[in-house]
Design a protein around this motif. Structure first.
Motif, short mmCIF file in Angstrom:
data_model
loop_
_atom_site.label_atom_id
_atom_site.label_comp_id
_atom_site.label_asym_id
_atom_site.label_seq_id
_atom_site.Cartn_x
_atom_site.Cartn_y
_atom_site.Cartn_z
N VAL A 384 40.06 -13.91 3.51
CA VAL A 384 39.15 -12.88 2.61
C VAL A 384 38.67 -11.81 3.57
N ASN A 385 38.96 -10.79 3.16
CA ASN A 385 38.30 -9.44 3.78
C ASN A 385 37.22 -8.86 3.00
N LEU A 386 35.95 -8.46 3.32
CA LEU A 386 35.02 -7.88 2.64
C LEU A 386 34.97 -6.75 3.19
N ILE A 387 35.53 -5.41 2.31
CA ILE A 387 35.78 -4.14 2.69
C ILE A 387 34.42 -3.58 2.15
N GLY A 388 33.39 -3.32 2.79
CA GLY A 388 32.29 -2.46 2.30
C GLY A 388 32.46 -1.03 2.85
N VAL A 389 32.64 -0.16 1.64
CA VAL A 389 32.87 1.22 1.58
C VAL A 389 32.04 1.99 0.98
N THR A 390 31.29 3.05 1.69
CA THR A 390 30.58 4.20 1.00
C THR A 390 30.88 5.43 1.45
N GLN A 391 30.64 6.43 0.56
CA GLN A 391 30.78 7.95 1.23
C GLN A 391 29.41 8.50 1.77
N TRP A 392 28.16 7.74 1.34
CA TRP A 392 26.96 8.40 1.51
C TRP A 392 26.24 7.33 2.61
N PRO A 393 25.94 8.09 3.76
CA PRO A 393 25.25 7.28 4.97
C PRO A 393 24.09 6.44 4.44
N GLU A 394 23.39 7.11 3.75
CA GLU A 394 22.11 6.39 3.18
C GLU A 394 22.29 5.16 2.24
N GLU A 395 23.55 4.90 1.77
CA GLU A 395 24.12 3.87 1.15
C GLU A 395 24.45 2.60 2.14
#
Ligand SMILES: Cc1cc2nc3c(=O)[nH]c(=O)nc-3n(C[C@H](O)[C@H](O)[C@H](O)COP(=O)(O)OP(=O)(O)OC[C@H]3O[C@@H](n4cnc5c(N)ncnc54)[C@H](O)[C@@H]3O)c2cc1C
Length: 458
Positions: A384-395
């Motif tokens: 299982v790969n948990l792929i955390g992604v955001t465009q916003w550094p503050e998130e």
């Protein structure tokens, strides 16, 4: 903010400029800010200098100069590693992005691949001869890091991991010596290169076995996230004894704007089953039917297509420049406790761009003798790969906390070793992710092939 790098001594810069054919980039140079960046935008490190080597001789010269001036060194293949192992503050980065040539020997079914090639380069070159080898799910991934970490892809259950197809590697060692590694030449080094994650030398050339393959029967089935438990259990049951010709992947995500998906679903939580059948096409429909008829799909888009096309379909979903945080967990078989955690997570992913991937191993991966390579997951059935992604550094901080919490929740029944290709910065050094025996053997190899510790610890 990036930290200030220690500057390279002027004499070291002079030596690099006079002996290396490729471009040298230093802080302040126009190309430096882009060249230091990785695929993962959260990696913000500043090397003392970047050497864009043109060929293996350039790599040799760069490493000799690094040895003379006691410079720490990192190696950049495709720059995709989410932990940013290609770049370190104050080190000299040996950048292989200009070494992407691929030569296909169709008669002997071998591809010679330069150390900075991307999977796109290999897939396109081999497809011209109707041949293929196990590559990454996203074709902008570097062959180098992918292979050194094992290399899991759509064809692995039939043809093995990338390392199982690796016949030989050309390596420049820390002192600038050029050597070959294979089962006959420096077998100890060859063992370490196949799964140990790197740090033993700069691989300037890989030789891969190729297999006849033009078409696959592949595609996706999309279901609402409410069906996650049903789909996870069906996937677990199906993959327990699936044929080697099949490789599948579950993606818990927010529905992308796929043209064949009713627009009302775009952006809503869904579970996507990606299916790839690389065997006899006439058997595909019957073989995949049990997985396709589960629940009430909102879209089913599966059919024959060229393998090289399937290899490129996911590229759009993985652009460079987003902020990533990844975790990975492996099991012999997916426990019920993990099904429960994933079912909850499917309805409330940490960010709109984050995903969870559930993939299976087995087949040819499990049959390769465990002791022949440094890859430590031959006994894993599912990861299982948990792929955390955001465009916003503050998130990013809150996303990371959520991912850490999910990772914790998935720990029951998990194997203690990790798949190094999917680990992040806080998972420690790669050898230590592979269990104590492999860690010790890899450390001994590092002492032998890099006694001065030239390569920054990966
Ligand atoms: C979008 C995406 C999709 C992915 N899909 C898959 C997948 O399907 N299967 C899978 O197994 N993994 C996958 N990965 C993980 C990927 O294999 C690893 O991140 C890998 O490290 C990337 O290799 P790279 O050369 O691009 O990275 P880099 O960051 O350039 O390098 C990673 C490590 O390898 C070393 N290295 C790279 N090339 C060489 C070389 N020629 N000689 C010596 N050392 C070298 C670097 O020094 C560094 O330590 C994926 C990653 C991303 C971002």
């Amino acid at each position: 903010m990036a930290r200030d790098p220690g500057p390279l001594q002027p004499r070291a810069v002079q030596a690099l400029r006079s002996h290396v054919r490729g471009q040298i980039l230093l802080p302040g140079d126009a190309g430096y800010p882009l060249a230091r960046r990785c695929w993962n935008a959260s990696i913000d490190r500043s090397p003392a200098g970047i050497v864009r080597c043109e060929d293996a001789e350039d790599v040799t010269r760069a490493l000799r100069i690094a040895a003379e001036y006691a410079l720490p060194v990192t190696v950049r293949g495709g720059g995709h590693n989410v932990a940013g192992r290609a770049v370190a503050d104050g080190a000299l980065m040996v950048d292989l992005s200009r070494m992407r040539a691929v030569s296909v020997h169709a008669d002997s079914r071998v591809a010679e691949v330069q150390g900075g090639a991307l999977w796109h380069d290999v897939d396109v070159a081999t497809a011209r001869s109707g041949l293929a080898t196990t590559g990454g799910l996203v074709s902008s991934t570097g062959v180098g890091g992918f292979t050194l970490g094992g290399g899991a892809g759509w064809l692995m259950r039939r043809f093995g991991l990338a390392i199982d197809n690796l016949r030989a590697a050309s390596v420049v060692l820390a002192d600038g010596r050029f050597v070959r590694a294979s089962t006959d030449e420096r077998p100890d080094l060859f063992w370490g290169l196949r799964g140990g994650g790197g740090g033993l030398g700069v691989v300037t050339g890989f030789e891969f076995a190729l297999h006849p393959l033009r078409q696959v029967y592949a595609g996706v089935v999309v279901r609402p996230a409410e069906e996650a438990a049903l789909v996870l259990r069906a996937f677990r049951d199906f993959t327990a004894d699936a044929p080697d010709d099949f490789c599948g992947l579950l993606v818990l995500t927010h529905a992308p704007p796929l043209p064949f998906l009713d627009a009302a679903w775009h952006g809503r939580p869904v579970v996507i089953t990606a299916l790839c059948w690389s065997g006899e096409p006439s058997q595909a429909e019957a073989a995949l039917a049990p997985l396709r008829r589960v629940g009430a799909p909102i879209a089913d888009h599966v059919g024959p297509m060229p393998y090289v096309q399937w290899q490129h379909l996911q590229d759009m979903g993985a652009p460079a420049g987003r902020y990533h945080y990844w975790k990975t967990v492996s099991y012999r078989s997916l426990p019920d406790s993990a099904v429960d955690v994933l079912t909850d997570a499917a309805r409330s992913l940490p960010t709109s761009l984050s995903e969870i991937h559930v993939q299976h191993l087995g087949g040819a991966v499990a049959r390769a003798p465990a002791e022949e390579t440094s890859f430590a997951q031959r006994d894993a059935g599912i990861f299982v790969n948990l792929i955390g992604v955001t465009q916003w550094p503050e998130e990013y901080p809150s996303m990371r906390e959520r991912m850490r919490g999910l990772n914790e929740g998935l720990s029951r029944g998990a194997l203690s070793r990790l798949l190094p290709n999917f680990t992040d910065d806080d998972d420690g050094r790669v050898p230590d992710q592979l269990g104590p025996e492999r860690a010790e053997r890899l450390q001994a190899l590092r002492r032998r092939y890099d006694p001065d510790g030239r390569f920054v610890s990966v």
